[in-house]
Design an enzyme around this catalytic site. Sequence first.
Site, PDB file in Angstrom:
ATOM      1  N   LYS A  90      36.044  46.076  34.626  1.00 40.54           N
ATOM      2  CA  LYS A  90      37.179  45.875  33.732  1.00 40.54           C
ATOM      3  C   LYS A  90      36.667  45.758  32.303  1.00 40.54           C
ATOM      4  O   LYS A  90      35.669  45.089  32.041  1.00 40.54           O
ATOM      5  CB  LYS A  90      37.928  44.609  34.153  1.00 40.54           C
ATOM      6  CG  LYS A  90      39.212  44.331  33.382  1.00 40.54           C
ATOM      7  CD  LYS A  90      39.908  43.101  33.965  1.00 40.54           C
ATOM      8  CE  LYS A  90      41.188  42.766  33.231  1.00 40.54           C
ATOM      9  NZ  LYS A  90      41.855  41.583  33.826  1.00 40.54           N
ATOM     10  N   SER A 165      46.500  42.121  35.246  1.00 39.51           N
ATOM     11  CA  SER A 165      46.013  42.992  34.182  1.00 39.51           C
ATOM     12  C   SER A 165      44.844  43.881  34.604  1.00 39.51           C
ATOM     13  O   SER A 165      44.476  44.809  33.889  1.00 39.51           O
ATOM     14  CB  SER A 165      45.577  42.149  32.975  1.00 39.51           C
ATOM     15  OG  SER A 165      44.478  41.305  33.316  1.00 39.51           O
ATOM     16  N   SER A 189      45.739  38.166  37.742  1.00 42.56           N
ATOM     17  CA  SER A 189      45.264  39.487  37.367  1.00 42.56           C
ATOM     18  C   SER A 189      44.224  40.151  38.251  1.00 42.56           C
ATOM     19  O   SER A 189      43.970  41.333  38.094  1.00 42.56           O
ATOM     20  CB  SER A 189      44.757  39.462  35.927  1.00 42.56           C
ATOM     21  OG  SER A 189      45.800  39.134  35.050  1.00 42.56           O
TER      22      SER A 189
END
Length: 501
Positions: A90, A165, A189
Amino acid sequence: MVRQTNQPFILEEATVASIHSAFRSGELTAVQLVRMYLQRIEAYDQQGPKLNAVIAINPSVVDEAEQLDHQWQTSGMMAGPLHGIPVLVKDNVNTVDLATTAGSISLKSYYPPADAFIVQKLRSAGALVLAKVNLHEFAIWGESISSMLGQTVNPYDLSRSPGGSSGGTGAALAANYGVLGIGTDTVNSVRSPASANSIVGLRPTLGLISRTGIIPYSYTQDTAGPMARTVEDTARMLNCMTGYDLCDPLTGKAQNHTESDYTQFLHINGLQKKRIGILRSFWGTSEVHQEVNSLCEAALRDMQNLGATLVEVDLDLQAEDVLAASVHLMDLNSHLSAYLADPLNRFPVHSLTEILESGSFHPSIETNLREALLLSAQTASYQERLNQQSRLRQLLTNLMELQQLTALVFPHQKRLVAPIGEQQLERNGMLAAVTGFPSLVVPAGFSAASPAAPAGVPVGIEFLGLPWQEGLLLEIGYAFEQGTLHRQSPPFAPALSLCNY
Protein backbone atom coordinates in the site's frame (compact mmCIF):
# COMPACT_ATOMS: atom_id res chain seq x y z
CA MET A 1 -8.70 -23.47 -1.98
CA VAL A 2 -5.19 -24.63 -1.10
CA ARG A 3 -3.54 -26.30 -4.11
CA GLN A 4 -1.98 -29.73 -3.64
CA THR A 5 1.79 -29.42 -4.00
CA ASN A 6 2.12 -32.54 -6.19
CA GLN A 7 0.24 -30.84 -9.03
CA PRO A 8 1.97 -28.78 -11.76
CA PHE A 9 2.52 -25.16 -10.77
CA ILE A 10 -0.40 -22.86 -11.55
CA LEU A 11 0.06 -19.12 -11.09
CA GLU A 12 -3.54 -18.24 -10.28
CA GLU A 13 -4.24 -18.72 -6.56
CA ALA A 14 -0.58 -19.63 -5.96
CA THR A 15 0.50 -19.70 -2.30
CA VAL A 16 3.83 -19.38 -0.56
CA ALA A 17 3.89 -23.17 -0.15
CA SER A 18 3.06 -23.93 -3.77
CA ILE A 19 5.65 -21.45 -5.03
CA HIS A 20 8.39 -22.79 -2.78
CA SER A 21 7.52 -26.32 -3.86
CA ALA A 22 7.94 -25.25 -7.49
CA PHE A 23 11.25 -23.56 -6.66
CA ARG A 24 12.54 -26.73 -5.03
CA SER A 25 11.45 -28.95 -7.92
CA GLY A 26 13.15 -26.69 -10.46
CA GLU A 27 9.83 -26.03 -12.16
CA LEU A 28 9.93 -22.31 -11.38
CA THR A 29 12.40 -19.52 -10.68
CA ALA A 30 11.82 -16.23 -8.89
CA VAL A 31 12.44 -14.35 -12.14
CA GLN A 32 9.81 -16.42 -13.96
CA LEU A 33 7.35 -15.86 -11.14
CA VAL A 34 7.85 -12.10 -11.12
CA ARG A 35 7.45 -11.89 -14.88
CA MET A 36 4.23 -13.89 -14.73
CA TYR A 37 2.77 -11.42 -12.25
CA LEU A 38 3.99 -8.47 -14.30
CA GLN A 39 2.24 -9.93 -17.31
CA ARG A 40 -1.02 -10.09 -15.37
CA ILE A 41 -0.62 -6.50 -14.25
CA GLU A 42 0.04 -5.46 -17.86
CA ALA A 43 -3.01 -7.38 -19.09
CA TYR A 44 -5.53 -6.29 -16.47
CA ASP A 45 -4.55 -3.07 -14.74
CA GLN A 46 -4.68 -0.50 -17.54
CA GLN A 47 -6.17 -2.78 -20.19
CA GLY A 48 -9.07 -5.20 -20.23
CA PRO A 49 -11.07 -4.61 -17.04
CA LYS A 50 -8.74 -1.69 -16.14
CA LEU A 51 -8.65 -2.45 -12.43
CA ASN A 52 -6.40 0.58 -11.90
CA ALA A 53 -4.77 -0.78 -8.75
CA VAL A 54 -1.02 -0.32 -9.39
CA ILE A 55 0.58 3.09 -8.84
CA ALA A 56 4.16 1.98 -9.59
CA ILE A 57 6.09 -1.20 -10.34
CA ASN A 58 9.45 -1.73 -8.71
CA PRO A 59 11.91 -1.23 -11.61
CA SER A 60 14.53 -3.40 -9.88
CA VAL A 61 12.28 -6.33 -9.04
CA VAL A 62 13.54 -8.62 -11.82
CA ASP A 63 17.17 -7.92 -10.87
CA GLU A 64 16.34 -8.64 -7.22
CA ALA A 65 14.66 -11.89 -8.26
CA GLU A 66 17.78 -12.83 -10.25
CA GLN A 67 19.89 -12.36 -7.13
CA LEU A 68 17.60 -14.67 -5.16
CA ASP A 69 17.74 -17.28 -7.93
CA HIS A 70 21.53 -17.09 -7.92
CA GLN A 71 21.61 -17.59 -4.16
CA TRP A 72 19.30 -20.59 -4.43
CA GLN A 73 21.23 -22.13 -7.31
CA THR A 74 24.66 -21.69 -5.74
CA SER A 75 23.93 -22.45 -2.10
CA GLY A 76 20.76 -24.52 -2.18
CA MET A 77 19.44 -22.25 0.55
CA MET A 78 16.55 -19.84 0.49
CA ALA A 79 17.01 -16.27 1.66
CA GLY A 80 14.27 -16.68 4.23
CA PRO A 81 10.72 -17.93 4.79
CA LEU A 82 9.36 -15.63 2.06
CA HIS A 83 12.14 -16.28 -0.47
CA GLY A 84 11.10 -14.89 -3.87
CA ILE A 85 7.53 -14.08 -2.82
CA PRO A 86 6.17 -10.92 -4.53
CA VAL A 87 4.50 -8.49 -2.15
CA LEU A 88 2.13 -5.64 -3.02
CA VAL A 89 2.63 -2.60 -0.78
CA LYS A 90 0.00 0.00 0.00
CA ASP A 91 1.43 3.34 -1.05
CA ASN A 92 1.39 4.94 2.39
CA VAL A 93 4.11 2.49 3.50
CA ASN A 94 7.68 3.67 2.90
CA THR A 95 9.85 1.97 0.28
CA VAL A 96 13.29 3.46 -0.22
CA ASP A 97 13.43 2.50 -3.91
CA LEU A 98 9.92 3.62 -4.86
CA ALA A 99 8.09 6.88 -4.24
CA THR A 100 5.67 6.78 -1.31
CA THR A 101 2.77 9.09 -2.11
CA ALA A 102 -0.17 8.06 0.10
CA GLY A 103 -2.03 8.30 -3.21
CA SER A 104 -1.57 12.07 -3.29
CA ILE A 105 -0.09 14.20 -6.05
CA SER A 106 1.14 16.45 -3.24
CA LEU A 107 3.69 13.70 -2.40
CA LYS A 108 4.36 12.35 -5.89
CA SER A 109 8.07 13.23 -5.73
CA TYR A 110 8.69 11.85 -2.23
CA TYR A 111 11.29 9.08 -1.89
CA PRO A 112 11.74 8.03 1.76
CA PRO A 113 15.21 7.83 3.29
CA ALA A 114 14.52 4.26 4.48
CA ASP A 115 12.07 1.41 4.17
CA ALA A 116 9.27 1.14 6.69
CA PHE A 117 10.16 -1.24 9.52
CA ILE A 118 7.76 -3.89 8.20
CA VAL A 119 9.13 -3.59 4.66
CA GLN A 120 12.63 -4.15 6.06
CA LYS A 121 11.32 -7.24 7.88
CA LEU A 122 9.69 -8.65 4.75
CA ARG A 123 12.74 -8.02 2.57
CA SER A 124 14.93 -9.67 5.23
CA ALA A 125 12.64 -12.70 4.95
CA GLY A 126 13.39 -12.91 1.21
CA ALA A 127 10.24 -11.19 -0.06
CA LEU A 128 10.26 -9.00 -3.17
CA VAL A 129 8.49 -5.65 -3.27
CA LEU A 130 6.70 -5.99 -6.61
CA ALA A 131 4.61 -2.83 -6.72
CA LYS A 132 3.06 0.06 -4.82
CA VAL A 133 -0.72 -0.04 -4.97
CA ASN A 134 -3.56 2.43 -4.71
CA LEU A 135 -5.48 3.50 -1.63
CA HIS A 136 -8.02 6.07 -0.71
CA GLU A 137 -5.83 9.15 -0.56
CA PHE A 138 -4.01 9.45 2.78
CA ALA A 139 -6.10 6.40 3.82
CA ILE A 140 -8.86 8.83 4.72
CA TRP A 141 -11.94 7.09 3.34
CA GLY A 142 -13.20 3.76 2.08
CA GLU A 143 -13.56 3.71 -1.71
CA SER A 144 -9.90 3.61 -2.86
CA ILE A 145 -9.75 6.70 -5.03
CA SER A 146 -6.75 9.01 -5.19
CA SER A 147 -5.33 11.94 -7.09
CA MET A 148 -2.31 9.79 -8.05
CA LEU A 149 -4.27 7.06 -9.81
CA GLY A 150 -8.01 7.67 -9.64
CA GLN A 151 -10.56 4.98 -8.82
CA THR A 152 -9.54 1.35 -8.33
CA VAL A 153 -12.38 -0.98 -9.32
CA ASN A 154 -13.57 -4.27 -7.92
CA PRO A 155 -12.45 -7.25 -10.05
CA TYR A 156 -15.71 -9.11 -9.28
CA ASP A 157 -18.00 -6.23 -10.28
CA LEU A 158 -16.40 -3.42 -12.24
CA SER A 159 -19.21 -1.07 -11.21
CA ARG A 160 -18.27 -1.34 -7.51
CA SER A 161 -15.40 -0.14 -5.41
CA PRO A 162 -12.91 -2.64 -3.96
CA GLY A 163 -13.53 -1.30 -0.45
CA GLY A 164 -10.92 0.81 1.24
CA SER A 165 -8.75 2.35 2.13
CA SER A 166 -6.46 -0.58 1.23
CA GLY A 167 -8.54 -1.32 -1.84
CA GLY A 168 -5.58 -1.36 -4.21
CA THR A 169 -4.03 -4.15 -2.18
CA GLY A 170 -7.34 -6.03 -2.02
CA ALA A 171 -8.18 -5.79 -5.71
CA ALA A 172 -4.63 -6.63 -6.79
CA LEU A 173 -4.42 -9.71 -4.57
CA ALA A 174 -7.84 -10.90 -5.69
CA ALA A 175 -6.77 -10.51 -9.34
CA ASN A 176 -3.56 -12.46 -8.70
CA TYR A 177 -1.10 -9.60 -9.22
CA GLY A 178 1.07 -10.94 -6.37
CA VAL A 179 1.05 -13.31 -3.43
CA LEU A 180 0.93 -11.16 -0.30
CA GLY A 181 -0.10 -7.58 0.44
CA ILE A 182 0.41 -4.90 3.05
CA GLY A 183 -2.62 -2.96 4.17
CA THR A 184 -3.09 -0.36 6.88
CA ASP A 185 -6.13 -0.07 9.12
CA THR A 186 -7.35 2.91 11.14
CA VAL A 187 -11.06 2.09 11.17
CA ASN A 188 -11.85 -0.63 8.57
CA SER A 189 -9.11 -0.43 6.02
CA VAL A 190 -7.51 -3.90 5.96
CA ARG A 191 -10.75 -5.76 6.51
CA SER A 192 -13.04 -3.80 4.19
CA PRO A 193 -11.05 -4.75 1.05
CA ALA A 194 -10.71 -8.32 2.34
CA SER A 195 -14.49 -8.58 2.57
CA ALA A 196 -15.05 -6.91 -0.81
CA ASN A 197 -12.47 -8.99 -2.70
CA SER A 198 -12.87 -12.54 -1.31
CA ILE A 199 -9.51 -12.50 0.44
CA VAL A 200 -8.22 -12.62 4.03
CA GLY A 201 -7.29 -9.57 6.09
CA LEU A 202 -5.98 -9.38 9.65
CA ARG A 203 -6.00 -6.31 11.84
CA PRO A 204 -3.60 -7.28 14.65
CA THR A 205 -3.67 -6.15 18.26
CA LEU A 206 -2.46 -2.57 18.39
CA GLY A 207 1.29 -2.79 19.02
CA LEU A 208 1.93 -6.20 17.48
CA ILE A 209 3.23 -4.61 14.25
CA SER A 210 5.38 -1.48 13.98
CA ARG A 211 4.03 1.69 12.34
CA THR A 212 7.47 3.25 11.74
CA GLY A 213 7.70 4.51 8.18
CA ILE A 214 3.95 4.48 7.57
CA ILE A 215 2.30 7.82 6.80
CA PRO A 216 -0.05 8.26 9.78
CA TYR A 217 -3.73 8.98 10.07
CA SER A 218 -4.22 8.38 13.79
CA TYR A 219 -1.47 6.83 15.90
CA THR A 220 -4.18 6.13 18.47
CA GLN A 221 -5.75 3.62 16.07
CA ASP A 222 -3.32 3.03 13.16
CA THR A 223 -1.85 -0.37 12.45
CA ALA A 224 -0.59 -2.27 9.45
CA GLY A 225 -1.90 -5.74 8.71
CA PRO A 226 -1.21 -8.70 6.42
CA MET A 227 -3.52 -9.46 3.49
CA ALA A 228 -3.50 -12.63 1.40
CA ARG A 229 -5.75 -15.05 -0.48
CA THR A 230 -5.50 -17.71 2.24
CA VAL A 231 -5.35 -17.81 6.02
CA GLU A 232 -2.14 -19.83 5.80
CA ASP A 233 -0.37 -17.14 3.82
CA THR A 234 -1.73 -14.50 6.19
CA ALA A 235 -0.09 -16.40 9.06
CA ARG A 236 3.17 -16.79 7.14
CA MET A 237 3.24 -13.08 6.44
CA LEU A 238 2.43 -12.19 10.04
CA ASN A 239 5.44 -14.25 11.14
CA CYS A 240 7.67 -11.87 9.21
CA MET A 241 6.01 -8.57 10.22
CA THR A 242 6.15 -8.68 14.02
CA GLY A 243 9.06 -7.59 16.19
CA TYR A 244 10.12 -4.92 18.64
CA ASP A 245 10.87 -1.56 17.07
CA LEU A 246 12.66 1.02 19.17
CA CYS A 247 11.09 3.76 17.04
CA ASP A 248 7.56 2.57 17.81
CA PRO A 249 7.44 2.10 21.60
CA LEU A 250 3.97 0.58 21.40
CA THR A 251 5.59 -2.58 20.03
CA GLY A 252 7.19 -3.04 23.45
CA LYS A 253 3.80 -4.21 24.73
CA ALA A 254 3.90 -7.13 22.31
CA GLN A 255 7.25 -8.56 23.37
CA ASN A 256 5.75 -11.20 25.64
CA HIS A 257 2.76 -11.84 23.39
CA THR A 258 4.28 -12.55 19.96
CA GLU A 259 4.25 -16.11 18.63
CA SER A 260 7.35 -17.47 16.92
CA ASP A 261 5.23 -19.21 14.27
CA TYR A 262 1.57 -18.44 13.72
CA THR A 263 1.19 -21.37 11.33
CA GLN A 264 1.19 -23.67 14.38
CA PHE A 265 -2.45 -22.64 14.87
CA LEU A 266 -3.62 -23.77 11.44
CA HIS A 267 -5.70 -26.82 12.35
CA ILE A 268 -8.41 -28.19 10.09
CA ASN A 269 -10.51 -28.91 13.19
CA GLY A 270 -9.80 -25.51 14.69
CA LEU A 271 -13.47 -24.67 15.25
CA GLN A 272 -14.11 -27.71 17.41
CA LYS A 273 -14.91 -26.84 21.03
CA LYS A 274 -14.67 -23.12 20.28
CA ARG A 275 -17.38 -20.84 21.65
CA ILE A 276 -18.24 -18.12 19.14
CA GLY A 277 -20.45 -15.21 20.21
CA ILE A 278 -22.89 -13.83 17.62
CA LEU A 279 -23.04 -10.04 17.89
CA ARG A 280 -26.55 -9.61 16.47
CA SER A 281 -26.61 -5.85 16.91
CA PHE A 282 -24.01 -5.64 14.14
CA TRP A 283 -26.35 -7.33 11.64
CA GLY A 284 -28.69 -5.33 9.42
CA THR A 285 -32.47 -5.64 9.59
CA SER A 286 -33.64 -4.07 6.31
CA GLU A 287 -34.15 -5.45 2.82
CA VAL A 288 -30.80 -4.02 1.67
CA HIS A 289 -29.09 -6.27 4.22
CA GLN A 290 -30.71 -9.54 3.24
CA GLU A 291 -28.06 -10.86 0.83
CA VAL A 292 -25.32 -10.34 3.39
CA ASN A 293 -27.46 -11.73 6.20
CA SER A 294 -28.29 -14.87 4.22
CA LEU A 295 -24.61 -15.60 3.55
CA CYS A 296 -23.61 -14.93 7.14
CA GLU A 297 -26.41 -17.11 8.50
CA ALA A 298 -25.10 -19.89 6.28
CA ALA A 299 -21.62 -19.20 7.66
CA LEU A 300 -22.96 -19.67 11.20
CA ARG A 301 -24.44 -23.02 10.25
CA ASP A 302 -21.11 -24.02 8.73
CA MET A 303 -19.29 -23.07 11.93
CA GLN A 304 -21.69 -25.18 13.94
CA ASN A 305 -21.26 -28.12 11.58
CA LEU A 306 -17.49 -27.71 11.93
CA GLY A 307 -17.73 -28.12 15.69
CA ALA A 308 -18.20 -24.62 17.10
CA THR A 309 -20.67 -23.76 19.83
CA LEU A 310 -22.55 -20.61 18.89
CA VAL A 311 -23.69 -18.23 21.61
CA GLU A 312 -26.26 -15.50 21.07
CA VAL A 313 -24.67 -12.54 22.82
CA ASP A 314 -26.99 -10.35 24.87
CA LEU A 315 -25.29 -7.06 24.08
CA ASP A 316 -27.06 -4.10 22.53
CA LEU A 317 -23.94 -2.52 21.07
CA GLN A 318 -24.67 -0.39 18.02
CA ALA A 319 -22.03 0.17 15.35
CA GLU A 320 -22.89 3.87 15.21
CA ASP A 321 -22.17 4.27 18.93
CA VAL A 322 -18.82 2.52 18.53
CA LEU A 323 -17.87 4.80 15.64
CA ALA A 324 -18.66 7.77 17.88
CA ALA A 325 -15.74 6.67 20.09
CA SER A 326 -13.25 6.88 17.23
CA VAL A 327 -10.66 9.67 17.33
CA HIS A 328 -9.22 9.16 13.86
CA LEU A 329 -10.32 12.48 12.39
CA MET A 330 -9.40 14.35 15.59
CA ASP A 331 -5.86 12.96 15.33
CA LEU A 332 -5.36 13.54 11.63
CA ASN A 333 -4.09 17.13 11.63
CA SER A 334 -1.65 16.83 14.51
CA HIS A 335 -0.33 13.35 13.67
CA LEU A 336 0.02 13.80 9.90
CA SER A 337 1.37 17.34 10.16
CA ALA A 338 4.01 16.32 12.73
CA TYR A 339 5.11 13.47 10.45
CA LEU A 340 5.34 15.72 7.39
CA ALA A 341 7.25 18.37 9.37
CA ASP A 342 10.14 16.01 10.21
CA PRO A 343 13.17 17.60 8.48
CA LEU A 344 14.87 14.23 8.05
CA ASN A 345 12.12 13.10 5.69
CA ARG A 346 12.26 16.14 3.36
CA PHE A 347 8.62 16.01 2.29
CA PRO A 348 7.47 18.41 -0.46
CA VAL A 349 4.62 19.52 1.85
CA HIS A 350 4.98 19.89 5.59
CA SER A 351 1.49 20.03 7.08
CA LEU A 352 -2.17 19.39 6.45
CA THR A 353 -2.55 23.11 5.81
CA GLU A 354 0.08 22.99 3.06
CA ILE A 355 -1.65 20.02 1.45
CA LEU A 356 -4.88 22.00 1.30
CA GLU A 357 -3.11 25.10 0.00
CA SER A 358 -1.43 23.05 -2.72
CA GLY A 359 -4.74 21.84 -4.16
CA SER A 360 -2.89 18.63 -5.09
CA PHE A 361 -5.32 16.09 -3.66
CA HIS A 362 -8.49 14.31 -4.70
CA PRO A 363 -11.74 16.22 -4.07
CA SER A 364 -13.17 13.25 -2.17
CA ILE A 365 -11.00 14.03 0.87
CA GLU A 366 -11.32 17.82 0.99
CA THR A 367 -14.23 17.87 3.43
CA ASN A 368 -12.40 15.57 5.84
CA LEU A 369 -9.16 17.55 5.53
CA ARG A 370 -10.93 20.81 6.34
CA GLU A 371 -12.89 19.25 9.19
CA ALA A 372 -9.67 17.81 10.63
CA LEU A 373 -8.13 21.31 10.74
CA LEU A 374 -10.96 22.41 13.05
CA LEU A 375 -10.64 19.45 15.42
CA SER A 376 -8.20 19.06 18.25
CA ALA A 377 -7.07 16.32 20.58
CA GLN A 378 -6.85 18.89 23.39
CA THR A 379 -10.57 18.87 24.19
CA ALA A 380 -12.93 17.30 26.68
CA SER A 381 -14.71 15.61 23.77
CA TYR A 382 -11.49 13.90 22.71
CA GLN A 383 -10.82 12.65 26.22
CA GLU A 384 -14.39 11.37 26.50
CA ARG A 385 -13.89 9.36 23.32
CA LEU A 386 -10.74 7.83 24.79
CA ASN A 387 -12.71 7.02 27.95
CA GLN A 388 -15.39 5.39 25.83
CA GLN A 389 -12.73 3.29 24.10
CA SER A 390 -11.52 2.14 27.51
CA ARG A 391 -15.06 1.25 28.57
CA LEU A 392 -15.57 -0.72 25.36
CA ARG A 393 -12.37 -2.67 25.97
CA GLN A 394 -13.52 -3.56 29.46
CA LEU A 395 -17.05 -4.40 28.29
CA LEU A 396 -15.81 -6.81 25.63
CA THR A 397 -13.22 -8.36 27.91
CA ASN A 398 -15.78 -8.98 30.66
CA LEU A 399 -18.31 -10.40 28.18
CA MET A 400 -15.87 -12.75 26.46
CA GLU A 401 -14.24 -13.96 29.66
CA LEU A 402 -17.55 -14.47 31.48
CA GLN A 403 -19.05 -16.45 28.60
CA GLN A 404 -15.72 -18.12 27.72
CA LEU A 405 -15.89 -16.91 24.12
CA THR A 406 -13.01 -17.45 21.71
CA ALA A 407 -14.28 -14.69 19.42
CA LEU A 408 -17.23 -12.58 18.43
CA VAL A 409 -18.59 -12.93 14.90
CA PHE A 410 -20.52 -10.55 12.64
CA PRO A 411 -20.66 -9.43 8.99
CA HIS A 412 -17.83 -7.05 8.22
CA GLN A 413 -20.24 -4.89 6.22
CA LYS A 414 -24.01 -5.05 6.65
CA ARG A 415 -24.61 -4.50 2.92
CA LEU A 416 -22.71 -5.26 -0.28
CA VAL A 417 -19.66 -3.11 -1.01
CA ALA A 418 -20.69 0.26 -2.47
CA PRO A 419 -21.10 1.04 -6.16
CA ILE A 420 -18.48 3.44 -7.51
CA GLY A 421 -19.47 7.01 -6.72
CA GLU A 422 -21.14 6.11 -3.42
CA GLN A 423 -19.66 6.05 0.07
CA GLN A 424 -19.22 2.85 2.05
CA LEU A 425 -22.04 2.43 4.53
CA GLU A 426 -22.56 0.24 7.60
CA ARG A 427 -19.13 -1.28 8.05
CA ASN A 428 -18.46 -2.94 11.38
CA GLY A 429 -14.68 -2.81 11.53
CA MET A 430 -14.64 0.10 13.95
CA LEU A 431 -15.10 -2.23 16.94
CA ALA A 432 -11.56 -3.58 16.57
CA ALA A 433 -10.23 -0.15 15.62
CA VAL A 434 -11.41 1.72 18.71
CA THR A 435 -10.57 -1.08 21.15
CA GLY A 436 -7.24 -2.10 19.61
CA PHE A 437 -8.40 -5.74 19.68
CA PRO A 438 -7.44 -8.08 16.83
CA SER A 439 -9.89 -9.14 14.15
CA LEU A 440 -9.82 -11.33 11.06
CA VAL A 441 -11.99 -11.20 7.94
CA VAL A 442 -12.34 -14.29 5.75
CA PRO A 443 -14.53 -14.97 2.70
CA ALA A 444 -18.12 -15.95 3.47
CA GLY A 445 -19.35 -16.39 -0.10
CA PHE A 446 -20.91 -14.35 -2.87
CA SER A 447 -24.18 -12.60 -3.51
CA ALA A 448 -26.42 -13.75 -6.34
CA ALA A 449 -24.83 -13.55 -9.78
CA SER A 450 -25.82 -10.67 -12.05
CA PRO A 451 -24.71 -9.29 -15.42
CA ALA A 452 -22.38 -6.88 -13.62
CA ALA A 453 -21.11 -9.56 -11.23
CA PRO A 454 -21.07 -12.94 -13.02
CA ALA A 455 -19.82 -14.73 -9.89
CA GLY A 456 -21.64 -12.46 -7.46
CA VAL A 457 -20.22 -9.82 -5.12
CA PRO A 458 -17.91 -11.09 -2.33
CA VAL A 459 -19.00 -10.91 1.30
CA GLY A 460 -16.67 -11.32 4.26
CA ILE A 461 -17.32 -12.39 7.83
CA GLU A 462 -15.36 -10.94 10.73
CA PHE A 463 -14.02 -12.65 13.86
CA LEU A 464 -12.93 -10.39 16.75
CA GLY A 465 -10.82 -11.68 19.63
CA LEU A 466 -9.17 -10.52 22.83
CA PRO A 467 -5.74 -8.82 22.72
CA TRP A 468 -2.80 -10.93 21.51
CA GLN A 469 -5.13 -13.76 20.42
CA GLU A 470 -4.17 -13.63 16.73
CA GLY A 471 -3.30 -17.33 16.90
CA LEU A 472 -6.82 -18.29 17.97
CA LEU A 473 -8.36 -16.07 15.29
CA LEU A 474 -6.17 -17.68 12.65
CA GLU A 475 -7.13 -21.10 13.99
CA ILE A 476 -10.87 -20.55 13.68
CA GLY A 477 -10.46 -18.64 10.42
CA TYR A 478 -8.42 -21.44 8.90
CA ALA A 479 -10.92 -24.11 9.96
CA PHE A 480 -13.79 -22.05 8.53
CA GLU A 481 -11.89 -21.35 5.29
CA GLN A 482 -10.92 -24.98 4.75
CA GLY A 483 -14.39 -26.19 5.68
CA THR A 484 -16.15 -23.92 3.21
CA LEU A 485 -13.66 -22.99 0.43
CA HIS A 486 -15.51 -19.82 -0.54
CA ARG A 487 -12.57 -18.10 -2.22
CA GLN A 488 -12.89 -17.78 -6.03
CA SER A 489 -10.78 -15.96 -8.59
CA PRO A 490 -12.50 -12.94 -10.14
CA PRO A 491 -14.14 -13.54 -13.52
CA PHE A 492 -12.76 -10.30 -14.97
CA ALA A 493 -9.12 -11.38 -14.43
CA PRO A 494 -8.93 -14.96 -15.73
CA ALA A 495 -5.84 -17.08 -16.30
CA LEU A 496 -3.55 -15.91 -19.09
CA SER A 497 -1.78 -17.97 -21.70
CA LEU A 498 1.66 -17.23 -20.29
CA CYS A 499 4.77 -16.82 -22.39
CA ASN A 500 7.94 -18.80 -21.82
CA TYR A 501 10.22 -17.09 -19.34
